[in-house]
Design an enzyme around this catalytic site. Structure first.
Site, PDB file in Angstrom:
ATOM      1  N   GLY A  14       0.839  -1.203   0.000  1.00 62.67           N
ATOM      2  CA  GLY A  14       0.000   0.000   0.000  1.00 62.67           C
ATOM      3  C   GLY A  14       0.868   1.245   0.000  1.00 62.67           C
ATOM      4  O   GLY A  14       1.956   1.238   0.566  1.00 62.67           O
ATOM      5  N   LYS A  77      -0.788  -6.548  -4.679  1.00 63.92           N
ATOM      6  CA  LYS A  77      -1.169  -7.897  -5.108  1.00 63.92           C
ATOM      7  C   LYS A  77       0.001  -8.611  -5.780  1.00 63.92           C
ATOM      8  O   LYS A  77      -0.106  -9.763  -6.151  1.00 63.92           O
ATOM      9  CB  LYS A  77      -2.319  -7.812  -6.113  1.00 63.92           C
ATOM     10  CG  LYS A  77      -3.619  -7.333  -5.504  1.00 63.92           C
ATOM     11  CD  LYS A  77      -4.712  -7.433  -6.526  1.00 63.92           C
ATOM     12  CE  LYS A  77      -6.007  -6.914  -5.953  1.00 63.92           C
ATOM     13  NZ  LYS A  77      -7.066  -6.928  -6.963  1.00 63.92           N
ATOM     14  N   THR A 115       6.399  -6.601   1.583  1.00 65.44           N
ATOM     15  CA  THR A 115       7.541  -6.308   0.706  1.00 65.44           C
ATOM     16  C   THR A 115       8.835  -6.871   1.292  1.00 65.44           C
ATOM     17  O   THR A 115       9.659  -7.436   0.571  1.00 65.44           O
ATOM     18  CB  THR A 115       7.664  -4.778   0.513  1.00 65.44           C
ATOM     19  OG1 THR A 115       6.437  -4.301  -0.022  1.00 65.44           O
ATOM     20  CG2 THR A 115       8.802  -4.405  -0.420  1.00 65.44           C
ATOM     21  N   ASP A 137       1.295   2.167   9.399  1.00 66.28           N
ATOM     22  CA  ASP A 137       0.939   1.366  10.586  1.00 66.28           C
ATOM     23  C   ASP A 137       2.046   1.327  11.647  1.00 66.28           C
ATOM     24  O   ASP A 137       1.779   0.958  12.791  1.00 66.28           O
ATOM     25  CB  ASP A 137       0.625  -0.080  10.174  1.00 66.28           C
ATOM     26  CG  ASP A 137      -0.476  -0.168   9.127  1.00 66.28           C
ATOM     27  OD1 ASP A 137      -1.266   0.776   9.027  1.00 66.28           O
ATOM     28  OD2 ASP A 137      -0.522  -1.181   8.407  1.00 66.28           O
ATOM     29  N   ARG A 172     -22.381  14.727  22.213  1.00 64.94           N
ATOM     30  CA  ARG A 172     -22.388  13.370  21.665  1.00 64.94           C
ATOM     31  C   ARG A 172     -21.176  12.541  22.083  1.00 64.94           C
ATOM     32  O   ARG A 172     -20.135  13.077  22.452  1.00 64.94           O
ATOM     33  CB  ARG A 172     -22.386  13.428  20.122  1.00 64.94           C
ATOM     34  CG  ARG A 172     -23.752  13.746  19.573  1.00 64.94           C
ATOM     35  CD  ARG A 172     -23.704  13.922  18.069  1.00 64.94           C
ATOM     36  NE  ARG A 172     -25.052  14.029  17.555  1.00 64.94           N
ATOM     37  CZ  ARG A 172     -25.367  14.508  16.354  1.00 64.94           C
ATOM     38  NH1 ARG A 172     -24.422  14.952  15.560  1.00 64.94           N
ATOM     39  NH2 ARG A 172     -26.613  14.548  15.962  1.00 64.94           N
ATOM     40  N   ARG A 181      -4.036  -1.944  10.890  1.00 62.93           N
ATOM     41  CA  ARG A 181      -4.049  -3.416  10.894  1.00 62.93           C
ATOM     42  C   ARG A 181      -4.059  -3.975  12.317  1.00 62.93           C
ATOM     43  O   ARG A 181      -4.870  -3.575  13.108  1.00 62.93           O
ATOM     44  CB  ARG A 181      -2.867  -3.980  10.100  1.00 62.93           C
ATOM     45  CG  ARG A 181      -3.060  -3.887   8.603  1.00 62.93           C
ATOM     46  CD  ARG A 181      -2.019  -4.730   7.895  1.00 62.93           C
ATOM     47  NE  ARG A 181      -1.837  -4.264   6.537  1.00 62.93           N
ATOM     48  CZ  ARG A 181      -2.444  -4.794   5.481  1.00 62.93           C
ATOM     49  NH1 ARG A 181      -3.271  -5.792   5.618  1.00 62.93           N
ATOM     50  NH2 ARG A 181      -2.226  -4.300   4.271  1.00 62.93           N
ATOM     51  N   HIS A 282      -8.645   5.770   3.999  1.00 58.10           N
ATOM     52  CA  HIS A 282      -7.437   6.044   3.215  1.00 58.10           C
ATOM     53  C   HIS A 282      -6.986   7.499   3.238  1.00 58.10           C
ATOM     54  O   HIS A 282      -5.886   7.793   2.739  1.00 58.10           O
ATOM     55  CB  HIS A 282      -7.637   5.568   1.776  1.00 58.10           C
ATOM     56  CG  HIS A 282      -7.703   4.067   1.679  1.00 58.10           C
ATOM     57  ND1 HIS A 282      -8.849   3.370   1.952  1.00 58.10           N
ATOM     58  CD2 HIS A 282      -6.744   3.148   1.394  1.00 58.10           C
ATOM     59  CE1 HIS A 282      -8.602   2.075   1.834  1.00 58.10           C
ATOM     60  NE2 HIS A 282      -7.343   1.914   1.495  1.00 58.10           N
ATOM     61  N   ILE A 283      -7.793   8.377   3.808  1.00 57.71           N
ATOM     62  CA  ILE A 283      -7.353   9.774   3.973  1.00 57.71           C
ATOM     63  C   ILE A 283      -6.030   9.791   4.739  1.00 57.71           C
ATOM     64  O   ILE A 283      -5.170  10.633   4.502  1.00 57.71           O
ATOM     65  CB  ILE A 283      -8.447  10.584   4.712  1.00 57.71           C
ATOM     66  CG1 ILE A 283      -9.668  10.710   3.806  1.00 57.71           C
ATOM     67  CG2 ILE A 283      -7.943  11.954   5.150  1.00 57.71           C
ATOM     68  CD1 ILE A 283     -10.919  11.182   4.502  1.00 57.71           C
TER      69      ILE A 283
HETATM   70  O1  F6P Z   1      -0.982  -1.179   5.824  1.00 57.96           O
HETATM   71  C1  F6P Z   1      -1.515   0.057   5.511  1.00 57.96           C
HETATM   72  C2  F6P Z   1      -3.027   0.009   5.491  1.00 57.96           C
HETATM   73  O2  F6P Z   1      -3.513   1.299   5.183  1.00 57.96           O
HETATM   74  C3  F6P Z   1      -3.661  -0.531   6.757  1.00 57.96           C
HETATM   75  O3  F6P Z   1      -3.673   0.397   7.815  1.00 57.96           O
HETATM   76  C4  F6P Z   1      -5.022  -0.920   6.257  1.00 57.96           C
HETATM   77  O4  F6P Z   1      -5.583  -1.925   7.057  1.00 57.96           O
HETATM   78  C5  F6P Z   1      -4.733  -1.430   4.868  1.00 57.96           C
HETATM   79  O5  F6P Z   1      -3.482  -0.891   4.481  1.00 57.96           O
HETATM   80  C6  F6P Z   1      -5.766  -1.086   3.837  1.00 57.96           C
HETATM   81  O6  F6P Z   1      -5.443  -1.745   2.660  1.00 57.96           O
HETATM   82  P1  F6P Z   1      -6.088  -1.383   1.233  1.00 57.96           P
HETATM   83  O7  F6P Z   1      -5.424  -0.130   0.746  1.00 57.96           O
HETATM   84  O8  F6P Z   1      -5.783  -2.556   0.390  1.00 57.96           O
HETATM   85  O9  F6P Z   1      -7.548  -1.162   1.462  1.00 57.96           O
END
Ligand code: F6P
Length: 375
Positions: A14, A77, A115, A137, A172, A181, A282-283
């Site tokens: 990633g 992948k 990797t 992570d 709230r 992860r 993903h931000i």
């Molecule tokens: O390892 C980086 C990470 O962003 C993790 O924190 C997360 O669980 C995973 O990759 C998400 O993977 P993908 O981009 O395949 O959705």
């Protein structure tokens, strides 16, 4: 006359902020100090398998220090030992052949656990490899820090800061789910920096009644909102992690996500306040790296160059006690570095009254019995 040094670079797994800073550092330092030729493999190990490379000149890597993502592309992948385009075939011998044909002295692989594991196997087959530890992570063995982590923590902290004002306005309970992860580093560091009232990490199984007690206590005490930072890998006591999807052809197929919603549902009937969940996703991986990550990536990249030049292969660059060093790839491959229970950050958060969703984990810090389940 000896042959010029010729080095390959690839980014695997990633993406994360700082990849371009490493590509720049490796390429510039190899060219400037060693007059080397540098080539980039496209889309991580896919480029090595599918024979897709491009030369990297000094000019090609100028102006990319602050850019997020990777100019080389990446893939989570691509595994030469299980190449999905050929039904999971082992194409590593072809990869070794290609490496030799290219006349490379080494490949610098920039990536995370997957990797480094692939790099270790390729190194054993005769490819000279130097690894550079990347991941938001921060869960790679052998190094105290990976680049990308500081940026992710900065983004998550800003999100927590923003949640504070809306939580306060509406009285709230606000839950924010971070990535990470199986390790709780992002939730811990962003939660602590953002002053979250509760931080939930995979390393400590949470008790929902304990969290409800914190929320109710705050409701009664006049602090009528609660911020909860939860790592995607957190789980309730006796429960399991939330798997969002399984990507069969990925080296690490499981994708976590959604525990923030589960916790929201668990809490709703136990507290008076309304409960809302935000999932940051993903931000946390996008955009420009922080100054810390730019500098760490640059230091890692130039150190990788020195390992290549010294012929110290089969190693990953590392930061240990604030010093640059390197560790054998085999010590990194297939391992995960989770938050230890003696983490100073965890202790500091506890000392200022942050809850980790259990009645007591302090006892564990003293090596005594604890109510927390440590995975
Ligand atoms: O390892 C980086 C990470 O962003 C993790 O924190 C997360 O669980 C995973 O990759 C998400 O993977 P993908 O981009 O395949 O959705």
């Amino acid at each position: 006359m000896s042959h010029p040094l010729r080095v390959g670079v690839l980014t695997g797994g990633g993406d994360c902020p700082g990849l371009n800073a490493v590509i720049r550092a490796v390429t510039k330092s190899l060219i400037l100090k060693h007059n080397a030729q540098v080539v980039g493999f496209e889309d991580g190990f896919l480029g090595l398998v599918e024979r897709r490379i491009r030369p990297l000149s000094y000019k090609d890597v100028s102006g990319i220090l602050t850019l997020g993502g990777t100019i080389l592309g990446t893939s989570n992948k691509a595994n030469p030992f299980k190449y999905h385009e050929r039904g999971g075939a082992d194409v590593s011998p072809q990869v070794v052949k290609y490496y030799k044909e290219l006349g490379l002295s080494a490949i610098v692989t920039i990536g995370g656990d997957g990797t480094m594991s692939i790099s270790h196997r390729l190194q054993e087959m005769g490819i000279n490899i130097v690894g550079v530890p990347k991941t938001i992570d921060n869960d790679l063995m052998g190094t105290d820090r990976t680049f990308g982590f500081d940026t992710a923590v900065t983004i998550a902290t800003e999100a927590i800061d923003r949640l504070h004002t809306t939580a306060q306005s509406h009285n709230r309970v606000m839950i924010i789910e971070t990535m990470g992860r199986y390790a709780g580093w992002i939730a811990l560091y962003a939660g602590a920096a953002g002053g979250a009232d509760v931080i939930l990490i995979p390393e400590v199984e949470y008790d929902v009644n304990e969290i409800a007690k914190i929320c109710r206590g705050r409701e009664l005490g006049g602090q009528n909102f609660t911020i909860i930072a939860i790592a995607e890998g957190a789980k309730p006591s006796g429960g399991s992690m939330e798997v969002k999807r399984v990507i069969e052809d990925s080296p690490d197929p499981v994708r976590l996500g959604g525990i923030g919603y589960v916790l929201g549902d668990q809490l709703r009937s136990l507290v008076r306040s309304e409960v809302r969940t935000s999932v940051l996703g993903h931000i946390q991986r996008g955009g420009t790296p922080t100054p810390y990550d730019r500098n760490l990536a640059t230091a890692f990249g130039t150190y990788a160059t020195s390992l290549v030049v010294d012929g110290r292969f089969g190693r990953m660059v590392a930061l240990q006690q604030n010093r640059l060093t390197s560790v054998p790839l085999e010590e990194v491959a297939n391992k995960t570095r989770t938050v230890p229970m003696d983490s100073p950050m965890l202790a500091a958060a506890l000392a200022v009254g942050t809850s980790f969703g259990v009645e007591s984990i302090e006892a564990n810090l003293d090596g005594q019995e604890t109510t927390a389940a440590i995975s």
